[in-house]
Design a protein around this motif. Structure first.
Motif, short mmCIF file in Angstrom:
data_model
loop_
_atom_site.label_atom_id
_atom_site.label_comp_id
_atom_site.label_asym_id
_atom_site.label_seq_id
_atom_site.Cartn_x
_atom_site.Cartn_y
_atom_site.Cartn_z
N LEU A 239 112.35 -93.15 9.20
CA LEU A 239 112.05 -94.19 7.90
C LEU A 239 110.75 -94.12 7.65
N ILE A 240 109.72 -93.99 8.51
CA ILE A 240 108.47 -93.76 7.97
C ILE A 240 107.83 -92.63 7.12
N TYR A 241 108.49 -91.63 7.65
CA TYR A 241 108.45 -90.24 7.08
C TYR A 241 109.17 -90.33 5.78
N VAL B 278 115.50 -84.02 -3.64
CA VAL B 278 115.42 -82.77 -3.00
C VAL B 278 114.35 -82.61 -2.14
N CYS B 279 113.17 -83.17 -2.78
CA CYS B 279 111.84 -82.80 -1.91
C CYS B 279 111.72 -84.02 -0.86
N ILE B 280 112.07 -84.98 -1.23
CA ILE B 280 111.96 -86.04 -0.06
C ILE B 280 112.82 -85.69 1.09
N ILE B 281 114.31 -85.50 0.76
CA ILE B 281 115.09 -85.12 2.01
C ILE B 281 114.51 -83.72 2.73
N ALA B 282 114.08 -82.71 2.00
CA ALA B 282 113.94 -81.49 2.78
C ALA B 282 112.59 -81.70 3.51
N ASN B 283 111.50 -82.21 2.87
CA ASN B 283 110.46 -82.48 3.69
C ASN B 283 110.36 -83.46 4.66
N SER B 284 111.27 -84.38 4.69
CA SER B 284 111.36 -85.41 5.80
C SER B 284 112.16 -84.68 6.98
N ILE B 285 113.17 -83.78 6.72
CA ILE B 285 113.67 -83.08 7.76
C ILE B 285 112.80 -82.06 8.22
N ILE B 286 111.91 -81.34 7.58
CA ILE B 286 110.91 -80.36 8.03
C ILE B 286 109.90 -80.99 8.85
N ALA B 287 109.38 -82.32 8.39
CA ALA B 287 108.44 -83.27 8.87
C ALA B 287 108.77 -83.51 10.33
N LEU C 29 111.24 -82.34 12.35
CA LEU C 29 111.51 -80.99 12.93
C LEU C 29 110.05 -80.62 13.75
N CYS C 30 109.26 -80.40 12.78
CA CYS C 30 107.85 -80.00 13.28
C CYS C 30 107.07 -80.82 14.25
N ASN C 31 107.55 -82.34 14.13
CA ASN C 31 106.79 -83.29 14.84
C ASN C 31 107.56 -83.26 16.31
N ILE C 32 108.83 -82.98 16.21
CA ILE C 32 109.64 -83.01 17.55
C ILE C 32 109.17 -81.78 18.55
N ALA C 33 109.08 -80.73 17.54
CA ALA C 33 109.15 -79.43 18.16
C ALA C 33 107.52 -78.81 18.48
N LEU C 34 106.61 -79.21 17.53
CA LEU C 34 105.27 -78.55 17.87
C LEU C 34 104.27 -79.95 18.17
N LEU C 35 104.30 -80.89 17.23
CA LEU C 35 103.26 -81.87 17.41
C LEU C 35 103.02 -82.67 18.50
N ASP C 36 104.20 -83.01 19.11
CA ASP C 36 104.26 -83.84 20.35
C ASP C 36 103.31 -82.99 21.57
N LYS C 37 103.34 -81.88 21.66
CA LYS C 37 102.63 -80.97 22.59
C LYS C 37 101.36 -80.97 22.15
N ILE C 38 100.92 -80.67 20.91
CA ILE C 38 99.63 -80.65 20.59
C ILE C 38 98.91 -81.90 20.53
N LEU C 39 99.33 -83.20 20.45
CA LEU C 39 98.87 -84.33 20.25
C LEU C 39 98.74 -85.11 21.59
N ARG C 40 99.16 -84.46 22.79
CA ARG C 40 99.27 -85.30 23.99
C ARG C 40 97.76 -85.69 24.67
#
Length: 173
Positions: free
Chosen positions: A118-120, A151-160, A162-173
């Motif tokens: 929702l925030i994204y 289209v931009c909101i939906i696609a970028n929310s999904i990409i953000a 997925l990036c957050n779950i896959a990558l950023l959680d590990k980087i920002l620990r």
């Protein structure tokens, strides 16, 4: 790694990724993939508001200078998004639990996924609305602009997410 250094590194990575996306990836004329707004969303909720707006301006201006496009377009949209961020966080995160997220980045480890989605969605709606208004205020029809916005909101929310779950959680620990 120290907290500030983590954010500087993350910002640099996002700028490089955005430059590569802008230069080499053109999926559909309606779709603009913007990775860099995620950096502003991820910043801790209690960060100084002036510093937050300044960071958004510098990041947006850096993207405008390094990528082809209208100068100030990304900077204006990113500053608008950073300006409404405290209001969005106040609406989406309950006041009782706001202290828990005080200095933590907004990642799945610190915030549940539906609230994060929702925030994204809200933040990217502000970003792309301002972006579209500045980019094509009277150039396109209303229907085309609404399609592009959706289209931009939906696609970028999904990409953000997925990036957050896959990558950023590990980087920002």
């Amino acid at each position: 790694m120290h907290g500030t250094l983590k954010y500087i590194t993350l910002g640099a990575i996002m700028i490089i990724c955005q430059i590569l996306l802008s230069e080499y990836v053109n999926i559909w004329p309606v779709l603009y993939i913007a990775i860099f707004p995620q950096f502003i969303i991820l910043l801790p909720p209690t960060m100084n508001r002036f510093l937050h707006l300044l960071t958004a301006f510098i990041l947006g201006l850096g993207i405008d200078i390094l990528c082809d496009g209208v100068a100030g377009l990304n900077a204006g949209a990113l500053v608008a998004m950073a300006y409404v961020r405290p209001l969005v966080l106040k609406i989406t995160i309950p006041k009782a639990s706001f202290d828990i997220y005080e200095n933590a980045p907004l990642i799945p480890r610190t915030l549940d996924l539906p609230k994060l989605a929702l925030i994204y969605a809200l933040m990217l709606t502000v970003f792309f609305t301002v972006y579209m208004l500045l980019d094509s205020a009277a150039s396109f029809t209303f229907g085309y602009t609404m399609l592009k916005l959706a289209v931009c909101i939906i696609a970028n929310s999904i990409i953000a997410l997925l990036c957050n779950i896959a990558l950023l959680d590990k980087i920002l620990r």
